[in-house]
Motif scaffolding. Sequence first.
Motif, PDB file in Angstrom:
ATOM      1  N   THR A   1       3.475   0.027 -22.885  1.00 30.67           N
ATOM      2  CA  THR A   1       3.962   1.005 -22.642  1.00 30.67           C
ATOM      3  C   THR A   1       4.402   1.790 -23.676  1.00 30.67           C
ATOM      4  OG1 THR A   1       4.839   0.097 -20.920  1.00 30.67           O
ATOM      5  CG2 THR A   1       5.993   2.518 -21.414  1.00 30.67           C
ATOM      6  N   LEU A   2       4.572   1.254 -25.597  1.00 29.83           N
ATOM      7  CA  LEU A   2       4.747   2.292 -26.430  1.00 29.83           C
ATOM      8  C   LEU A   2       3.340   2.805 -26.681  1.00 29.83           C
ATOM      9  CD1 LEU A   2       6.962  -0.074 -28.499  1.00 29.83           C
ATOM     10  CD2 LEU A   2       8.100   2.200 -27.261  1.00 29.83           C
ATOM     11  N   ARG A   3       2.647   1.860 -26.344  1.00 29.41           N
ATOM     12  CA  ARG A   3       0.733   2.544 -27.442  1.00 29.41           C
ATOM     13  C   ARG A   3      -0.014   3.373 -26.279  1.00 29.41           C
ATOM     14  NH1 ARG A   3      -2.943   3.382 -30.297  1.00 29.41           N
ATOM     15  NH2 ARG A   3      -5.034   2.176 -30.849  1.00 29.41           N
ATOM     16  N   TYR A   4       0.105   3.651 -24.723  1.00 26.47           N
ATOM     17  CA  TYR A   4      -0.342   4.035 -23.450  1.00 26.47           C
ATOM     18  C   TYR A   4       0.217   4.818 -23.328  1.00 26.47           C
ATOM     19  CZ  TYR A   4      -3.906   0.605 -26.074  1.00 26.47           C
ATOM     20  OH  TYR A   4      -4.550  -0.260 -26.993  1.00 26.47           O
ATOM     21  N   GLU A   5      -0.513   5.639 -22.224  1.00 27.19           N
ATOM     22  CA  GLU A   5      -0.171   6.388 -21.376  1.00 27.19           C
ATOM     23  C   GLU A   5       0.315   5.382 -19.714  1.00 27.19           C
ATOM     24  OE1 GLU A   5       0.506   9.773 -21.238  1.00 27.19           O
ATOM     25  OE2 GLU A   5      -0.278   9.630 -23.253  1.00 27.19           O
TER      26      GLU A   5
END
Length: 190
Positions: free
Chosen positions: A62-66
């Motif tokens: 969640t921190l890295r991707y949409e």
Amino acid sequence: MTGVEEATRRYLMYGVLPLWCVPGLADWAMHRRSRIQETSGTRESLIHALMMTEVGIPIALTLRYEVNPLLLTVQSAATAAHEATALWDVRTAVRSHREVKPIEQHIHSFLESLPFAAMAALWCLHHDQVRSLLRGGRGAADAWRLIPRRRPFAPRYLAAIAAVVGGGVLLPYGEELRRCHRAAQAARTP
């Protein structure tokens, strides 16, 4: 982004995520106080590592991707797995005769409810993606692929979260696993 959306996003970023480490650290302290290495030992400590993995993977994604139907599915599955593993964890502790005091049970209630709270807030922020998920991903481009964030989090924020999680969760639970492993080795040595 509306004021409510911005407030919810900040609540997740600066409230739920970093403060989640507080009950995690308190739980570790309860394990240490009850001398986990002499009761349920390595088995329960490995269950703790599994639970951290079950929550850590969706957080990292969640921190890295949409947020899209794929990520919502991963988050939901991981939250369900975490809940099942939490039940296994307590059963393991009790069967090993490790004393699980009411305060530890109360700490567990935070550790179990926070994934649901975070997921519910994300669902509110991304209600369009939830609707798409409920339609099987139809109507959403790239519904079933990980898409890098259009607006990535600041590297300073990610480094701070990594430091909080590393120092407040990974190091203490790594110490717990090491302590349990050493106690198991000592018990096997005549």
